[in-house]
Scaffold this active site. Structure first.
Site, PDB file in Angstrom:
ATOM      1  N   GLU A  63       0.883  -1.160   0.000  1.00  0.00           N
ATOM      2  CA  GLU A  63       0.000   0.000   0.000  1.00  0.00           C
ATOM      3  C   GLU A  63       0.920   1.208   0.000  1.00  0.00           C
ATOM      4  OE1 GLU A  63      -2.799   1.721   3.077  1.00  0.00           O
ATOM      5  OE2 GLU A  63      -3.211  -0.427   3.027  1.00  0.00           O
TER       6      GLU A  63
ATOM      7  N   CYS B  58      -1.379   9.018   3.753  1.00  0.00           N
ATOM      8  CA  CYS B  58      -1.308   8.560   2.346  1.00  0.00           C
ATOM      9  C   CYS B  58      -2.486   9.122   1.578  1.00  0.00           C
ATOM     10  CB  CYS B  58      -1.377   7.049   2.249  1.00  0.00           C
ATOM     11  SG  CYS B  58      -0.618   6.186   3.586  1.00  0.00           S
TER      12      CYS B  58
END
Ligand code: FAD
Length: 1014
Positions: A762, A796
């Site tokens: 990720e 993120c």
């Protein structure tokens, strides 16, 4: 550096906001006057209802429309959406697209309108239906032929006009002078009528807006007073003010600033009202501001007592739907008495019910601050009214309601008490009922709440009124429904003594996910009492050193985990799920302690830490529930004589490498998923945040994870991380971090001999938000500020690139500039801090360099101010760039890039796709079909429409991207666990030993079905 925590706030003088509803309602019943006679109430109110139904007020036509198209229907929703958005859209192209989109999904033609205004309602419906025919087909997208568009422009102009008329039903005038002319005209019919003017506007986002609203309030007070001193506040017109309009940060967390900045403003208005001897009422807003407003009221009362001791015009609104309403009434009366003043208290039921329910659910609070049954609000209203009447002469009650039953009950109670009072209604509502009330033998004094303002300030107010008129439970709505008998409409809200009170009308936030898993419980940071455990934890939390793993440690850990795999994977998945659940409960119990560690080690703000611990708890429970559902053997269909079973089991030693930006949540999520799937886990936290990881590991062991199944290996990525990834015993890697490191890991794994090892990566993103001209700028700016700057932009998912339509860009950019000025950048341990420091010196230097470059190459939009006392603070900043392609890399900090767009919106998505990342994306538009189309065009993992784009919730918004943003599967989603598992099918030939016993044993003696025989 984190300094000492903020001092605990003063203890609340009101009960806790989330008390048990049944308990509160029982108390309310006890507080009602025994003499309240509901039969008499019905006898009084029935003729009002009948007359109102027989001869509706002119406004009825619109009520009929809303009745015919309730807000729960596609048509009603379309009307409301258009009313909310159409007037602010500056460009014709988008206005057409919005109108087509909303009218396109509704069916105005098929409904048959009944009732006294059938003609009018039918006409409106036909007009809308006709309009649809001229509009470009919603399915055509936004582009349509010229001819069609000529027709469409006319229809849009007509729809705009219709919405303006709709809005005008609720607004007395655009300016105070115009409104006063209107009220003069109305007073010709009823000279005793009083008005409370409300200068529309709420929720200022910038100081500039707040000053504008302040000026309009002051101007209005001057106009109402007209240079005279009135005989008494109850006999003169007055003003209503909203504190959220007067200060951009009207929040409990900004208490200090509130007293320094908002207070002088309100005091100036109070002085002006007191000098003119008129009524100034502070409107009631959201429940998390209640304590704060009470403190302001007390501070104001102190000054009023000194400077205007004989003025009786200061007032505030109390919302009966709050469970704390009765306590609030007594507290307000106590203040008035203590200061020897008279307050005017407007009792309302409350206008933000849906918002209150949503906030409590989102924050995972223990309960709701408002009642969840309408009937309970009605009971509370009566109990509060009785209490207010009992506090005369220190309270002059003003009862604001359109409900005929409530009005009749109030009049009955007030007359019994002999206390002075007045009734109030909103302009454009309740006209027919009050027409009847005012015809009674001894009509009560009546005041009309009269909004004044331009269209742009009207929208939020208008939508609240449409919701109110359209809501099924609302009195005005039911009055219009003639199938509802008068007795049912006026049914007593009170319970008979023997009745068992109903449970919550909405699932309580902890039960939001049903029986499958409890929701994590959060902290209401607006509640002083709930903050105390956090402060205690902060005062005692210490971050200790975590030893770095040596090569010997790594070798020992890997061989222990390798050896431990056999027994851990052999434990039933239900046992492993049970361990996770125990860990979740322990983490919930230790939430304040973990929050404190996150503040001290991760430099996170208090709000961010609560959300992070909750996410970790949710991961534990979610993967436990997933294991129960997905990891059990599945019997597959097949031919007789054999049994086929699919089973999932762990892969071996999983290496979990997590980042510093979510040192608890991501760390927990990775480890929990790997463990519950039956793997043993080598967990490597980020170098900057090993302590919180170590604490979690301790908690997992205590919950029952054996030492042979889990090991913490702290150290640098280049050494410890590389050694773990490169180890021959590693059977899988789960990584969250940069794209560059993910690629490195991928190459290392590919270069290894032996089995091909799966990688779940990720990574980051250049996350964009697309804003078109139908979006509400205030909502956009809230979403931008939260998404781009909260957590110092170190998520993120954080917003990096804002693409705003050129027709609204100036206004949005101006508002962002103002909102940046309002941010508090400083010590994360302080409640008031919005943005804390970045994680380390390297991050600080990198961001500083990037900002320097942008200062040279781009146009500075605005920047926040950072405290100089805390190191490594990067003040949030925004720049305007020429093109989307100018954003070349992910900048992991509070730096926002803005571009303007024009032309086809689809092209904007294509340009965003071309950046190669695909993690999160925001879309701000009221054109539903556009939002859906853009979402499907976007090669992006998480798309958020009309909200912020951070804070994905486990099991609700599974998180993870595509392209350069990661491999999937999504964390916190239903496909995640599979990736941690190997699969096995076991096929057993059950007929091998002798024959197919099962088949032969089948009973074939049943009689034939005669009816179905040929
Ligand atoms: C003069 C005036 C001033 C006002 N000022 C304010 C203000 O400052 N702040 C403010 O918030 N509102 C204010 N309001 C709006 C008010 O709160 C109500 O929304 C409105 O008056 C409807 O109440 P009602 O008694 O007329 O109608 P009713 O139909 O009897 O009551 C509707 C109300 O019941 C409550 N309700 C609905 N469903 C539920 C449920 N499931 N569970 C629990 N409760 C429920 C809600 O409060 C809803 O508004 C004002 C209203 C008036 C008339």
């Amino acid at each position: 550096m984190v300094t000492e925590p903020s001092p605990p706030s003063p203890r609340s003088r009101l009960p806790h906001p989330h008390r048990d509803e049944v308990e509160v309602v029982r108390e309310l019943h006890g507080a009602l006057p025994p003499s309240l006679d509901w039969r008499a109430v019905m006898t009084t109110a029935s003729p009002w209802v009948q007359a109102a139904r027989d001869t509706p007020a002119p406004f009825w036509a619109m009520e009929s429309l809303l009745r015919e198209y309730p807000i729960t229907s596609a048509e009603g929703l379309a009307l409301m959406r258009l009313a909310e958005a159409l007037l602010r859209v500056p460009d014709a192209e988008t206005a057409i697209a919005l109108t087509a989109d909303q009218l396109g999904r509704a069916d105005f033609e098929s409904s048959v309108v009944e009732g006294p205004h059938r003609m009018l309602a039918s006409l409106s419906a036909s007009a809308i239906a006709l309009s649809k025919k001229f509009l470009p087909d919603a399915d055509d997208g936004d582009g349509a032929g010229l001819l069609k568009r000529l027709g469409a422009q006319t229809v849009v102009a007509a729809t705009v006009r219709a919405i303006q008329l709709l809005g005008r039903q609720f607004v007395l005038g655009r300016r105070i002078a115009e409104a006063m002319n209107e009220s003069r005209a109305e007073r010709k019919h009823d000279p005793k009528l009083r008005f409370s003017y409300d200068m529309l506007g709420e929720g200022a986002r910038t100081e500039r807006d707040a000053k504008r609203y302040f000026a309009s309030y002051l101007d209005a007070i001057g106009a109402i007073a007209g240079g005279r001193v009135g005989p008494s506040p109850e006999s003169a017109d007055g003003i209503s003010i909203k504190l959220s309009a007067l200060f951009a940060r009207y929040e409990d967390a900004q208490r200090a600033r509130l007293f320094a900045e908002l207070m002088p403003r309100v005091w100036q208005l109070v002085q002006a009202a007191a000098r003119a001897n008129l009524n100034l009422t502070i409107d009631a807003e959201e429940s998390d501001r209640l304590e704060l407003s009470l403190d302001l009221v007390e501070a104001l009362a102190e000054r009023i007592a000194i400077e205007f001791p004989t003025w009786g015009g200061f007032g505030l609104a109390v919302q009966a739907y709050q469970t704390r309403a009765p306590a609030l009434v007594h507290e307000v009366a106590r203040i008035a008495k203590a200061k020897r003043l008279r307050f005017m208290v407007r009792l309302v039921k409350g206008a933000y019910w849906d918002g209150e329910i949503k906030r409590a659910q989102e924050l995972g609070l223990q309960g709701y601050p408002v009642f969840t049954h309408k009937r309970h609000t009605d009971i509370s209203y009566l109990a509060c009214a009785h209490a207010l009447l009992g506090h005369a002469p220190h309270i002059y009650p003003q009862f604001a309601t359109h409900n005929a039953g409530t009005i009749a009950a109030i009049v009955q109670m007030a007359r019994a008490r002999g206390a002075p009072f007045e009734m109030q209604r909103l302009h454009g509502m309740g006209e027919s009922i009050y027409r009847e009330v005012m015809r009674t033998h001894e009509p009560p004094p009546l005041r009309i709440y009269a909004p004044v303002g331009e269209h742009r300030d009207l929208l939020a107010y208008l939508v609240r009124r449409l919701l109110e008129n359209g809501a099924n439970s609302s009195f005005v709505h039911q009055l219009a429904d003639e199938s509802l008998a008068t007795d049912a409409l006026l049914a007593p809200p009170l319970y008979a003594v023997e009745t068992r009170l109903p449970g919550p009308g909405q699932p309580l936030p902890p039960a939001l996910y049903g029986a499958k898993r409890p929701n994590s419980i959060g902290v209401d940071l607006a509640c002083a009492e709930d903050r105390v455990p956090l402060y205690h934890a902060l005062a005692s939390a210490r971050i200790g050193a975590v030893p770095e793993a040596t090569a010997t440690d790594i070798e020992a850990a890997m061989s222990r985990l390798h050896a431990g795999f056999r027994s851990w994977s052999a434990t039933p998945s239900a046992h492993r799920a049970g361990v996770l659940r125990r860990a979740a409960d322990a983490l919930q119990a230790r939430l304040p302690e973990f929050c404190a560690l996150l503040v001290k080690e991760g430099q996170k703000t208090l709000g961010d830490t609560v959300a992070e611990v909750r996410e970790a708890i949710d991961f534990l429970r979610y993967y436990a529930a997933e294991a129960d559902e997905k990891l059990v053997p599945t019997v597959l269909p097949g031919p007789t004589g054999e049994r086929n079973t699919l089973r999932l089991h762990g892969r071996g030693v999983f290496v979990c490498i997590s980042p510093w930006n979510f040192p608890l949540a991501i760390f927990t999520g990775q480890v929990a998923a790997a463990l519950v799937a039956g793997n043993t886990v080598a967990a490597k936290p980020a170098e900057q945040t090993p302590f919180v990881a170590q604490a979690l590991i301790g908690l997992l062991h205590a919950a029952g994870v054996p030492s042979g199944a889990l090991a913490l290996l702290h150290g640098a990525g280049e050494t410890v991380g590389a050694a773990l990834v490169g180890d021959a015993r590693t059977a899988g890697v789960c990584f969250t971090g940069s794209t560059a490191v993910a690629k490195l890991i991928n190459r290392t794994l590919a270069a290894k001999d032996g089995p091909i090892v799966p990688l779940i990566a990720e990574t980051g993103g250049i996350n964009a938000m697309i804003v078109d001209s139908t979006a509400l700028p205030e909502q956009v700016v809230d979403a931008v500020v939260q998404s781009a700057f909260r957590s110092a932009g170190q998520r993120c998912s954080a917003l990096r690139l804002l693409a705003v339509h050129e027709s609204v860009a100036d206004g949005v950019i101006e508002m962002i500039r103002g909102a940046l000025q309002e941010l508090n950048v400083g010590d994360p341990a302080r409640l008031a801090t919005d943005v804390g420091p970045v994680i380390d010196d390297a991050a600080f230097d990198e961001l500083s360099k990037h900002i320097q470059r942008l200062r040279r190459e781009a146009v500075l939009v605005g920047e926040a101010r950072a405290s100089s006392e805390v190191p490594r603070l990067v003040a949030p900043i925004a720049f305007e760039l020429q093109r989307i392609a100018d954003v070349k890399q992910e900048i992991f900090g509070p730096v926002l890039h803005i571009v303007r767009w024009g032309g086809e919106v689809d092209a904007v998505v294509e340009q965003i796709n071309a950046l190669g990342y695909g993690l999160t994306c925001g879309i701000q538009t009221r054109i539903d079909s556009r939002a859906q189309r853009l979402a499907s065009l976007a090669r992006i993992g998480n798309v958020y429409v009309n909200r912020n784009m951070i804070g994905a919730v486990v099991g609700v918004q599974p998180f993870g991207g595509e392209g350069l943003s990661g491999t999937g599967p999504k964390a916190g989603g239903p496909h995640y666990l599979y990736r941690f598992c190997s699969e096995q099918t076991v096929t057993v030939n059950t007929a091998a030993a002798g024959g197919n016993v099962e088949l032969l044993a089948k009973d074939d003696t049943a009689a034939p079905d005669v009816a179905s025989a040929p």
